[in-house]
Design a protein around this motif. Structure first.
Motif, PDB file in Angstrom:
ATOM      1  N   ASN A 129      25.068 -16.735 -23.272  1.00 55.79           N
ATOM      2  CA  ASN A 129      25.845 -15.521 -23.069  1.00 55.79           C
ATOM      3  C   ASN A 129      25.514 -14.552 -24.185  1.00 55.79           C
ATOM      4  O   ASN A 129      25.445 -14.935 -25.350  1.00 55.79           O
ATOM      5  N   PRO A 130      25.298 -13.278 -23.855  1.00 51.57           N
ATOM      6  CA  PRO A 130      24.887 -12.325 -24.888  1.00 51.57           C
ATOM      7  C   PRO A 130      26.022 -11.987 -25.850  1.00 51.57           C
ATOM      8  O   PRO A 130      27.192 -12.104 -25.517  1.00 51.57           O
ATOM      9  N   ILE A 177      15.116  -9.507 -32.064  1.00 55.54           N
ATOM     10  CA  ILE A 177      14.947 -10.485 -33.137  1.00 55.54           C
ATOM     11  C   ILE A 177      14.132 -11.636 -32.573  1.00 55.54           C
ATOM     12  O   ILE A 177      14.591 -12.335 -31.661  1.00 55.54           O
ATOM     13  N   HIS A 178      12.933 -11.836 -33.102  1.00 50.02           N
ATOM     14  CA  HIS A 178      12.067 -12.912 -32.625  1.00 50.02           C
ATOM     15  C   HIS A 178      12.746 -14.263 -32.904  1.00 50.02           C
ATOM     16  O   HIS A 178      13.121 -14.570 -34.025  1.00 50.02           O
ATOM     17  N   GLY A 179      12.940 -15.064 -31.852  1.00 47.75           N
ATOM     18  CA  GLY A 179      13.604 -16.364 -31.990  1.00 47.75           C
ATOM     19  C   GLY A 179      15.106 -16.267 -32.148  1.00 47.75           C
ATOM     20  O   GLY A 179      15.765 -17.241 -32.525  1.00 47.75           O
ATOM     21  N   TYR A 198      20.844 -17.866 -32.880  1.00 42.24           N
ATOM     22  CA  TYR A 198      22.231 -17.405 -32.872  1.00 42.24           C
ATOM     23  C   TYR A 198      23.067 -17.871 -31.684  1.00 42.24           C
ATOM     24  O   TYR A 198      24.280 -17.954 -31.782  1.00 42.24           O
ATOM     25  N   LEU A 199      22.448 -18.149 -30.542  1.00 41.75           N
ATOM     26  CA  LEU A 199      23.220 -18.437 -29.337  1.00 41.75           C
ATOM     27  C   LEU A 199      23.138 -19.902 -28.946  1.00 41.75           C
ATOM     28  O   LEU A 199      22.094 -20.529 -29.049  1.00 41.75           O
ATOM     29  N   THR A 200      24.246 -20.431 -28.468  1.00 38.52           N
ATOM     30  CA  THR A 200      24.315 -21.818 -28.029  1.00 38.52           C
ATOM     31  C   THR A 200      24.074 -21.879 -26.526  1.00 38.52           C
ATOM     32  O   THR A 200      24.783 -21.216 -25.765  1.00 38.52           O
ATOM     33  N   PRO A 201      23.090 -22.645 -26.065  1.00 39.66           N
ATOM     34  CA  PRO A 201      22.860 -22.758 -24.619  1.00 39.66           C
ATOM     35  C   PRO A 201      24.064 -23.359 -23.907  1.00 39.66           C
ATOM     36  O   PRO A 201      24.707 -24.279 -24.406  1.00 39.66           O
ATOM     37  N   MET A 202      24.370 -22.802 -22.730  1.00 44.65           N
ATOM     38  CA  MET A 202      25.512 -23.261 -21.942  1.00 44.65           C
ATOM     39  C   MET A 202      25.070 -23.865 -20.618  1.00 44.65           C
ATOM     40  O   MET A 202      25.839 -23.923 -19.683  1.00 44.65           O
TER      41      MET A 202
END
Length: 194
Positions: free
Chosen positions: A31-32, A12-14, A19-23
């Motif tokens: 995290n995938p 999925i481009h972008g 969908y994911l929050t940087p940690m």
């Protein structure tokens, strides 16, 4: 122990930003997430190993689920090694078999409890505890015809890539003639380059 893996993915481009929050400090510290397949192994009998948050030296770690899970895995490895498996084989088995790891209790202060359940049906012998002790026959190997095998005794002709040396014009020619002409063609190419 043979097996197979079917893997399908969709990019999925972008999608990471969406969908994911940087940690961490960059956008790549995420995290995938993934969706498992619609089919799952269905097992009815499990052997469960328990571990508490006390390490190998006897030191108590206050509610440390990591130590508890490590102890459950080590208990499993040591137990299955008694049935003829090497510890390395059990370690590899646990990394790919459908085992279930759980945090089973954190209310027994200061102990955290973790369990590791493995299905008994994946083994070619009965690994459950029983009267009479552990059987002495060890691991037996089952042969299945699901993998293609090839033998080489060292006397077969060597195949030379025909595209590199010359165009093969006569399919019915002798293999030895093909090898000899390929070697001569390669020598001629090498002499031309030098």
């Amino acid at each position: 122990m043979s097996g197979f893996l079917e893997l399908r993915c969709e990019i999925i481009h972008g999608g990471m930003e969406q969908y994911l929050t940087p940690m961490g400090p960059t956008k790549l510290h995420v995290n995938p997430i993934f969706e498992i397949g619609p089919l799952e192994p269905r097992y009815s009998e499990w052997l469960v190993f328990e571990g508490i948050s006390v390490d190998e030296s006897g030191k108590q770690h206050y509610l440390d689920a990591t130590v508890a899970y490590k102890r459950a895995v080590l208990n499993c490895i040591h137990y299955l090694a008694k049935f003829g498996y090497t510890p390395e084989q059990v370690y590899l088995l646990l990394s790919c078999c459908p085992c279930e790891g759980r945090i089973s209790g954190i209310v027994d202060v200061p102990n955290a409890v973790a369990t590791l359940a493995i299905p008994t049906a994946i083994f070619d012998q009965d690994v459950r505890p029983k009267k009479g002790g552990i059987p002495t026959q060890g691991v037996s190997v089952r042969r299945y015809g699901d993998v293609a095998k090839s033998t080489y005794d060292g006397n077969l002709p060597i195949t030379v890539n025909q595209c590199l040396c010359h165009t093969m014009t006569d399919i019915s020619s002798n293999t030895t003639d093909i090898q000899d002409s390929s070697v001569h063609g390669a020598q001629a190419v090498e002499e031309t380059v030098n």
